[in-house]
Scaffold this motif. Structure first.
Motif, PDB file in Angstrom:
ATOM      1  N   GLU A 225     -35.863  24.653  -0.023  1.00  0.00           N
ATOM      2  CA  GLU A 225     -36.917  25.643   0.185  1.00  0.00           C
ATOM      3  C   GLU A 225     -36.848  26.723  -0.879  1.00  0.00           C
ATOM      4  O   GLU A 225     -37.881  27.206  -1.353  1.00  0.00           O
TER       5      GLU A 225
ATOM      6  N   LEU B  19     -38.770  25.633  -3.874  1.00  0.00           N
ATOM      7  CA  LEU B  19     -40.210  25.676  -3.637  1.00  0.00           C
ATOM      8  C   LEU B  19     -40.732  27.106  -3.734  1.00  0.00           C
ATOM      9  O   LEU B  19     -41.770  27.364  -4.368  1.00  0.00           O
ATOM     10  N   LEU B  20     -40.035  28.048  -3.128  1.00  0.00           N
ATOM     11  CA  LEU B  20     -40.469  29.445  -3.146  1.00  0.00           C
ATOM     12  C   LEU B  20     -40.485  30.003  -4.562  1.00  0.00           C
ATOM     13  O   LEU B  20     -41.445  30.677  -4.969  1.00  0.00           O
TER      14      LEU B  20
ATOM     15  N   LEU C 103     -40.632  28.391  -7.490  1.00  0.00           N
ATOM     16  CA  LEU C 103     -41.672  27.790  -8.320  1.00  0.00           C
ATOM     17  C   LEU C 103     -43.049  28.332  -7.959  1.00  0.00           C
ATOM     18  O   LEU C 103     -43.864  28.616  -8.846  1.00  0.00           O
ATOM     19  N   ARG C 104     -43.313  28.472  -6.661  1.00  0.00           N
ATOM     20  CA  ARG C 104     -44.628  28.996  -6.253  1.00  0.00           C
ATOM     21  C   ARG C 104     -44.838  30.409  -6.792  1.00  0.00           C
ATOM     22  O   ARG C 104     -45.962  30.767  -7.206  1.00  0.00           O
ATOM     23  N   ALA C 105     -43.798  31.221  -6.815  1.00  0.00           N
ATOM     24  CA  ALA C 105     -43.930  32.593  -7.291  1.00  0.00           C
ATOM     25  C   ALA C 105     -44.072  32.675  -8.807  1.00  0.00           C
ATOM     26  O   ALA C 105     -44.878  33.458  -9.325  1.00  0.00           O
TER      27      ALA C 105
ATOM     28  N   LEU D 279     -46.417  21.148  -6.134  1.00  0.00           N
ATOM     29  CA  LEU D 279     -47.151  22.352  -6.524  1.00  0.00           C
ATOM     30  C   LEU D 279     -47.962  22.168  -7.796  1.00  0.00           C
ATOM     31  O   LEU D 279     -48.515  23.131  -8.325  1.00  0.00           O
TER      32      LEU D 279
ATOM     33  N   VAL E  44     -46.918  21.619 -10.788  1.00  0.00           N
ATOM     34  CA  VAL E  44     -46.281  22.372 -11.863  1.00  0.00           C
ATOM     35  C   VAL E  44     -45.970  21.428 -13.021  1.00  0.00           C
ATOM     36  O   VAL E  44     -45.406  20.345 -12.815  1.00  0.00           O
TER      37      VAL E  44
ATOM     38  N   ILE F 224     -43.941  34.541   0.550  1.00  0.00           N
ATOM     39  CA  ILE F 224     -44.284  33.117   0.492  1.00  0.00           C
ATOM     40  C   ILE F 224     -43.601  32.367   1.631  1.00  0.00           C
ATOM     41  O   ILE F 224     -44.207  31.530   2.305  1.00  0.00           O
ATOM     42  N   LYS F 225     -42.335  32.686   1.864  1.00  0.00           N
ATOM     43  CA  LYS F 225     -41.579  32.012   2.927  1.00  0.00           C
ATOM     44  C   LYS F 225     -42.241  32.216   4.294  1.00  0.00           C
ATOM     45  O   LYS F 225     -42.221  31.306   5.142  1.00  0.00           O
TER      46      LYS F 225
ATOM     47  N   VAL G 178     -44.415  29.469   4.924  1.00  0.00           N
ATOM     48  CA  VAL G 178     -43.854  28.127   4.780  1.00  0.00           C
ATOM     49  C   VAL G 178     -43.005  27.759   5.992  1.00  0.00           C
ATOM     50  O   VAL G 178     -43.296  26.797   6.706  1.00  0.00           O
TER      51      VAL G 178
END
Length: 434
Positions: free
Chosen positions: A111, A114-115, A117-119, A145, A147, A283-284, A287
């Motif tokens: 997780e 994921l957080l 990379l999203r940011a 995502l 990316v 973001i979390k 999620v």
């Protein structure tokens, strides 16, 4: 179905399921595939002991019975209940001195990836660079995502700062922005390589020179024998390193607790600043809402029991894993001595810790070869192609020694060598002996 997101048909997302399916299909095969801890270190009652210790800690901190009940049973703060305990542990065990507010407790390191990379990835021209071969979790998260990933191939001895710089300059020249470089500096998964001291310093210099972040993922440091090299984060003077952590190897995988240290400063629209960790928390919240309180209580109890020193908690495990790796290397060397492996075109590296080593073979390795190995020779391993975001790894095998006994390693190595010998013989012209 064509209307589903393209990631669902990506081979990288099938890796874990495929290996699990092979393991269940051939239960009598000895498996060098799983990168999990040895079951012999776990006792059922330990979980109760850890939770009890954490509850006692809350009471000692002034928590009332109602407060403690709420802490354990209700939704907790998104950023985590045990950030302070984790920060204290990082300080005493790893020399990473950061405020608790820079820590976000996650559902495993997966997780956390994921957080982050999203940011960080803000647009189509932002790029994630990865040391290749690399852990499939980061490339899988990137694919989910959308990316863009640029692999930087390891050399025979591991990471090369010159190759990373060339990749960064190439991305910039093509109008793209390298945002981060993902690497496992210590006993990496899958290759088993460790980044040297000078390379660590050069990586930090490159990150500052070209304005990108380093995503440091190091789950095998504290389950390896000897004194590890200092983390990239503990060397970080300009907040270039985002440190990804996991308790899957050091406490136990079933807890599914990880964390991310993100003490980078982000500028607000009104001219103020806040920690990157605060954005990851936002973001979390969309999620997983929060990391389960029960799981955090178990990990906190384990940390409190050793005053934060996971290295102390894992001293016995590190010794076991070190012995397992040495036994694997000894068995390989005995069954394929130097002259024989040179004649075959077989080689392997010699990690000093961690769970993995990598072997190079003269024949192409793929999932079909793995099935044949399991079915005809009773041994399972992982094709290195699963860990290469681009092309590569067609002649590589990842071998994990972590969850096997010495007897299983001995028999498994014998089976593996028989498979390698058979496949290598099939390459030779008729009538020609090695």
């Amino acid at each position: 179905m064509a209307e589903l997101h393209g990631s669902v048909s990506e081979p990288v997302l099938d890796t874990m399921n495929f290996l699990n399916e092979i393991t269940h299909r051939y239960p009598d095969a000895i498996s060098f595939a799983p990168g999990r801890p040895y079951d012999g270190f776990f006792e059922t009652e330990q979980v109760i002991t850890h939770i009890r210790r954490y509850l006692d800690h809350l009471a000692e901190q002034g928590g009332s019975p109602n407060d403690i009940r709420t802490t354990l049973y209700q939704y907790g703060p998104t950023a985590g209940l045990i950030r302070g305990i984790i920060a204290d542990s990082l300080r005493v065990d790893e020399g990473i001195d950061v405020p608790a507010e820079s820590v976000v407790v996650t559902v495993g390191a997966q997780e956390a990836m994921l957080l982050v990379l999203r940011a960080l990835i803000a647009g189509p021209d932002d790029v994630l660079l990865v040391s290749s071969p690399c852990y499939v979790g980061i490339t899988g998260a990137a694919r989910l995502l959308d990316v863009r990933v640029r692999p930087v191939e390891e050399r025979e001895d591991g990471f090369s700062a010159a190759d990373l710089e060339a990749a960064v300059r190439d991305e910039l020249a093509n109008g793209r922005r390298p945002r981060a470089f993902y690497v496992v500096p210590d006993h990496s998964n899958p290759s088993g390589t460790t980044m040297g001291t000078e390379d660590r310093e050069e990586l930090l210099r490159l990150a500052e020179r070209y304005d990108f972040l380093v995503l440091e993922d190091s789950p095998y440091r504290l389950v390896s024998p000897g004194t590890p090299l200092t983390t990239l984060k503990s060397r970080d003077r300009t907040r270039r390193v985002v440190h990804l952590g996991s308790y899957s190897k050091t406490v136990f995988p079933g807890a599914r607790v990880g964390f991310v240290v993100a003490d980078q400063r982000v500028h607000d629209a009104d001219g103020g600043q806040h920690l990157l960790a605060a954005d990851l928390t936002k973001i979390k919240s969309m999620v997983t809402v929060n990391t389960p309180s029960i799981s955090q209580a178990v990990v906190a109890g384990a940390l409190l029991g050793v005053q934060g020193r996971l290295s102390q908690l894992n001293a016995g495990a590190a010794s076991y894993y070190g012995d397992a790796m040495r036994e694997m290397l000894r068995q390989l060397d005995a069954r394929l001595p130097t002259a024989r492996r040179e004649a075959l075109g077989v080689s392997w590296n010699e990690p000093t810790g961690g769970f993995f080593l990598s072997m190079q073979v003269p024949f192409r390795v793929d999932n079909d070869q793995l099935v044949r190995s399991a079915e005809d020779f009773g041994v399972i391993w992982t094709p290195m192609t699963h860990f290469h975001p681009g092309t590569g790894g067609q002649h590589g095998i990842r071998l994990s020694t972590s969850c096997l006994t010495p007897a299983e390693i001995e028999e498994g190595t014998a089976r593996l060598v028989r498979f390698v010998e058979a496949q290598s013989a099939a390459l030779r012209p008729a009538g020609r002996a090695a």
